[in-house]
Design a protein around this motif. Structure first.
Motif, short mmCIF file in Angstrom:
data_model
loop_
_atom_site.label_atom_id
_atom_site.label_comp_id
_atom_site.label_asym_id
_atom_site.label_seq_id
_atom_site.Cartn_x
_atom_site.Cartn_y
_atom_site.Cartn_z
N THR A 1 20.76 -32.36 -3.05
CA THR A 1 21.66 -33.51 -2.98
C THR A 1 20.90 -34.79 -2.65
O THR A 1 20.86 -35.73 -3.45
N ASP A 2 20.29 -34.83 -1.48
CA ASP A 2 19.62 -36.04 -0.98
C ASP A 2 18.50 -35.58 -0.05
O ASP A 2 18.67 -34.59 0.67
N PRO A 3 17.36 -36.29 -0.03
CA PRO A 3 16.26 -35.86 0.85
C PRO A 3 16.62 -35.82 2.34
O PRO A 3 15.95 -35.14 3.10
N ASN A 4 17.68 -36.53 2.74
CA ASN A 4 18.10 -36.53 4.14
C ASN A 4 19.29 -35.60 4.40
O ASN A 4 19.89 -35.65 5.47
N SER A 5 19.63 -34.77 3.42
CA SER A 5 20.73 -33.81 3.59
C SER A 5 20.21 -32.54 4.27
O SER A 5 19.10 -32.09 4.00
N THR A 6 21.05 -31.97 5.11
CA THR A 6 20.68 -30.71 5.79
C THR A 6 20.89 -29.53 4.84
O THR A 6 19.96 -28.82 4.48
N SER A 7 22.14 -29.30 4.44
CA SER A 7 22.45 -28.16 3.58
C SER A 7 22.03 -28.39 2.14
O SER A 7 21.85 -27.43 1.38
N GLY A 8 21.88 -29.65 1.76
CA GLY A 8 21.52 -29.97 0.38
C GLY A 8 20.04 -30.16 0.16
O GLY A 8 19.61 -30.39 -0.98
N TYR A 9 19.23 -30.05 1.22
CA TYR A 9 17.78 -30.19 1.04
C TYR A 9 16.97 -29.39 2.08
O TYR A 9 16.21 -28.50 1.73
N PRO B 1 32.03 -25.12 15.54
CA PRO B 1 31.16 -26.31 15.54
C PRO B 1 29.99 -26.15 14.57
O PRO B 1 28.83 -26.18 14.95
N GLY B 2 30.31 -25.96 13.29
CA GLY B 2 29.24 -25.81 12.32
C GLY B 2 29.75 -25.44 10.94
O GLY B 2 30.96 -25.32 10.71
N TYR B 3 28.81 -25.23 10.03
CA TYR B 3 29.13 -24.90 8.64
C TYR B 3 27.96 -24.13 8.05
O TYR B 3 26.92 -23.96 8.70
N THR B 4 28.10 -23.65 6.83
CA THR B 4 27.01 -22.90 6.20
C THR B 4 26.59 -23.56 4.89
O THR B 4 27.43 -24.07 4.13
N GLY B 5 25.29 -23.54 4.64
CA GLY B 5 24.77 -23.97 3.36
C GLY B 5 25.00 -22.89 2.33
O GLY B 5 24.97 -21.70 2.65
N ILE B 6 25.26 -23.29 1.10
CA ILE B 6 25.44 -22.33 0.01
C ILE B 6 24.67 -22.80 -1.22
O ILE B 6 24.46 -24.00 -1.42
N ILE B 7 24.24 -21.85 -2.03
CA ILE B 7 23.64 -22.15 -3.33
C ILE B 7 24.60 -21.60 -4.38
O ILE B 7 25.01 -20.43 -4.31
N ILE B 8 24.98 -22.44 -5.33
CA ILE B 8 26.05 -22.10 -6.27
C ILE B 8 25.57 -22.15 -7.71
O ILE B 8 24.62 -22.86 -8.05
N THR B 9 26.26 -21.37 -8.55
CA THR B 9 26.08 -21.41 -10.00
C THR B 9 27.46 -21.38 -10.65
O THR B 9 28.46 -21.06 -9.99
N LYS B 10 27.51 -21.68 -11.93
CA LYS B 10 28.79 -21.62 -12.65
C LYS B 10 29.20 -20.17 -12.86
O LYS B 10 28.37 -19.30 -13.13
N LYS B 11 30.50 -19.90 -12.74
CA LYS B 11 31.02 -18.52 -12.75
C LYS B 11 30.58 -17.75 -13.98
O LYS B 11 30.13 -16.60 -13.87
N ALA C 1 22.35 -26.67 -4.43
CA ALA C 1 22.53 -26.44 -2.99
C ALA C 1 23.62 -27.37 -2.46
O ALA C 1 23.58 -28.58 -2.71
N THR C 2 24.57 -26.81 -1.72
CA THR C 2 25.62 -27.60 -1.10
C THR C 2 26.07 -26.88 0.17
O THR C 2 25.27 -26.20 0.80
N PHE D 1 17.72 -34.57 -7.82
CA PHE D 1 18.58 -34.94 -6.69
C PHE D 1 19.86 -35.50 -7.29
O PHE D 1 19.83 -36.45 -8.08
N SER D 2 21.00 -34.93 -6.89
CA SER D 2 22.28 -35.37 -7.46
C SER D 2 22.83 -36.61 -6.77
O SER D 2 23.61 -37.35 -7.35
N GLY D 3 22.48 -36.82 -5.48
CA GLY D 3 22.97 -37.97 -4.73
C GLY D 3 24.07 -37.65 -3.74
O GLY D 3 24.25 -38.36 -2.76
N SER D 4 24.84 -36.58 -4.00
CA SER D 4 25.91 -36.20 -3.08
C SER D 4 26.32 -34.76 -3.32
O SER D 4 26.06 -34.19 -4.39
#
Length: 294
Positions: free
Chosen positions: A147-155, A119-129, A199-200, A179-182
């Motif tokens: 991603t969006d100001p109302n995102s959990t893992s994205g903000y 019942p959950g997921y993890t936030g990650i911060i990514i870069t290009k390989k 952040a995603t 902010f990317s939007g998604s």
């Protein structure tokens, strides 16, 4: 033989009767003839609408009402739509749900599970390989996307990581913050090099991989969060109690539909309640407190 609707109502009503004895149920005659289902644009509006279709189909089949899908260009559009009674239920992220509970009379009824049934997921911060940015120290001075100001893992979660764990201000640490939007837009922006760090979360990364838009080999994961509560589907509190219970019962049936789960790209749903998101409220308070100390 009982109809599908009767079975859903009987199962759900029995569970609620145990939890709330003495509750008087409204019948289907009290229900609206059309339900409007909102979906936050985690991958963009078009992809979100596609993922909403199995939910709409199950609700129509079980409840005998028409279900219309509503999307918006950002998370706040879904919150505002519920606040103005333009939608009856919605798929939110944890933070956007907490906002909707405060501002739009939202009530969580089921929680999304990941493909392992957690019942959950993890936030990650990514870069290009091939970027050479293999840790947060090397991310300093680069371009960064929430991603969006109302995102959990994205903000929310990355802001807590920056302030509490790293003691940095992202506006100063990174060359530019956007902010990317998604989540889908953030993942693709890192892949094509238009953003260097983003952040995603692991669930939306998996969704982009499954539809062929990205590969895990395209990225470095330079930071992971603790487990975040799964995304909820929430209803308006003012809907008839029998309808809210029937909606929850119908959504739980999706767990037994492999084709629906493949489109939804999750592990199904489980019962939830508002208190399951108190951790997110704590993170919001913590972010505000840390911001005051800058």
């Amino acid at each position: 033989m009982f109809s599908k609707l009767t079975k859903v109502l009987m199962t759900a009503a029995l569970a609620l009767t145990v939890a709330l004895p003495g509750l008087a149920f409204a019948g289907p005659a009290e229900w609206p003839t059309t339900l409007k289902l909102g979906f936050i644009p985690t991958e963009g509006a078009a992809d979100s609408a596609k993922r909403a279709k199995p939910i709409a189909a199950e609700l129509e089949k079980d409840l005998g009402v028409k279900v219309e899908i509503f999307t918006a260009s950002d998370y706040n559009g879904i919150i505002t739509a519920m606040a103005n009674s333009h939608i009856d239920l919605a798929y939110f992220g944890p933070k956007s749900y907490v906002e909707a509970a405060e501002k739009a009379n939202a009530e969580a009824v089921v929680m999304e599970l990941n493909k392992d049934g957690q019942p959950g997921y993890t936030g990650i911060i990514i870069t290009k390989k091939d970027s050479g940015i293999t840790d947060m120290d090397k991310a300093q001075g680069k371009t960064f996307a929430f991603t969006d100001p109302n995102s959990t893992s994205g903000y929310l979660v990355p802001n807590v990581i920056f302030a509490r764990d790293m003691k940095i201000d992202p506006e100063k640490y990174f060359q530019e913050v956007r902010f990317s939007g998604s989540h889908g837009a953030s993942i693709l922006a890192v892949k094509n090099g238009s953003i260097q760090v983003a952040a995603t979360n692991n669930i939306d990364m998996d969704r982009m991989i499954e539809k062929g838009a990205a590969s895990l080999d395209d990225f470095n994961i330079i930071k992971r969060s603790d487990m975040i509560p799964g995304a909820p589907i929430a209803v308006r509190k003012d809907l008839p109690e029998s309808l809210k219970v029937a909606i929850a019962g119908s959504l739980l049936k999706i767990d037994d539909d492999p084709e629906a789960l493949e489109i939804l790209q999750n592990g199904g749903y489980r019962h939830t309640s508002d208190k399951d998101y108190d951790m997110v409220r704590y993170l919001k308070r913590l972010k505000a407190e840390l911001a005051k100390k800058k």
